[in-house]
Design a protein around this motif. Structure first.
Motif, PDB file in Angstrom:
ATOM      1  N   GLY A  96       0.804  -1.226   0.000  1.00 19.29           N
ATOM      2  CA  GLY A  96       0.000   0.000   0.000  1.00 19.29           C
ATOM      3  C   GLY A  96       0.828   1.263   0.000  1.00 19.29           C
ATOM      4  N   LEU A  97       1.976   1.239   0.647  1.00 23.26           N
ATOM      5  CA  LEU A  97       2.806   2.437   0.754  1.00 23.26           C
ATOM      6  C   LEU A  97       3.752   2.624  -0.427  1.00 23.26           C
ATOM      7  N   TYR A  98       4.235   1.552  -1.001  1.00 22.81           N
ATOM      8  CA  TYR A  98       5.245   1.658  -2.053  1.00 22.81           C
ATOM      9  C   TYR A  98       4.659   1.264  -3.401  1.00 22.81           C
ATOM     10  N   THR A  99       4.639   2.217  -4.320  1.00 21.10           N
ATOM     11  CA  THR A  99       4.039   2.017  -5.631  1.00 21.10           C
ATOM     12  C   THR A  99       4.732   0.911  -6.413  1.00 21.10           C
ATOM     13  N   THR A 151      -5.971  -4.166   4.035  1.00 18.06           N
ATOM     14  CA  THR A 151      -4.892  -3.264   4.427  1.00 18.06           C
ATOM     15  C   THR A 151      -4.470  -2.395   3.248  1.00 18.06           C
ATOM     16  N   ILE A 152      -4.291  -3.008   2.072  1.00 21.78           N
ATOM     17  CA  ILE A 152      -3.940  -2.234   0.875  1.00 21.78           C
ATOM     18  C   ILE A 152      -5.022  -1.203   0.584  1.00 21.78           C
ATOM     19  N   SER A 153      -6.268  -1.619   0.626  1.00 19.19           N
ATOM     20  CA  SER A 153      -7.384  -0.715   0.363  1.00 19.19           C
ATOM     21  C   SER A 153      -7.444   0.414   1.388  1.00 19.19           C
ATOM     22  N   GLY A 154      -7.218   0.079   2.641  1.00 22.27           N
ATOM     23  CA  GLY A 154      -7.243   1.108   3.690  1.00 22.27           C
ATOM     24  C   GLY A 154      -6.138   2.126   3.521  1.00 22.27           C
ATOM     25  N   ILE A 155      -4.966   1.679   3.137  1.00 19.77           N
ATOM     26  CA  ILE A 155      -3.856   2.616   2.951  1.00 19.77           C
ATOM     27  C   ILE A 155      -4.098   3.493   1.731  1.00 19.77           C
TER      28      ILE A 155
END
Length: 167
Positions: A96-99, A151-155
């Motif tokens: 989620g943080l790193y493209t 988690t990915i969606s939330g970030i």
């Protein structure tokens, strides 16, 4: 003021009636089981008779093996869930943080996510045997995907200013 039309109730709003209605299907299933067992509609090795089930249950309760089996199952579920959730959240935060990681894992996630965990059972048995490891791995998979995707969606849904402040 408008008068609201009240819906007619088919049955009276009575707790005893509600309880009886909720018990109809389980009772019908139990009756079907009894009748099917007595008429030998079910093979006894596939679906044992209710009497045999009751005898086995009372035996397991009296010798303490039921609690032992429940404890083993509970431990398996806790371990599989904790490992799956921790892995899913950890990897989800990174993706989620790193493209770049998101781009790297996007195809793999798209390919593996739709596979239901129950479809992995034969593969897990072949790879890990029929012991605790394969059973825990199945629970791991069941917990991993929801935690990872949420988690990915939330970030991604988080306010970018909050993520910047956190960094």
């Amino acid at each position: 003021m408008e008068k609201r039309k009240r819906k007619k109730q088919i049955l009276p709003n009575n707790t005893a009636v509600s309880v009886l209605i909720s018990l109809i299907l389980p009772i019908l299933l139990l009756v079907f089981w009894f009748v099917g067992s007595n008429k030998e509609l079910f093979h006894p090795s596939i679906i044992p008779t209710p009497h045999k089930m009751w005898l086995q249950l009372t035996k397991m309760i009296s010798d303490g093996s039921l609690l032992e089996h429940i404890a083993i199952s509970f431990r398996r579920v806790i371990l599989g869930y904790l490992l799956g959730a921790a892995s899913g959240v950890f990897l989800g935060v990174l993706i989620g943080l790193y493209t770049r990681l998101n781009q790297l894992f996007l195809t793999l996630i798209g390919l593996l996510r739709p596979i239901p965990p129950i479809a992995c059972i034969p593969l897990f048995i072949l790879m890990m045997g029929i012991g605790e490891t394969s059973k825990t791995a199945l629970i791991f998979i069941g917990a991993f995907w929801p935690c990872l995707l949420n988690t990915i969606s939330g970030i991604h849904a988080a306010n970018p200013k909050l993520i910047e402040v956190a960094e």
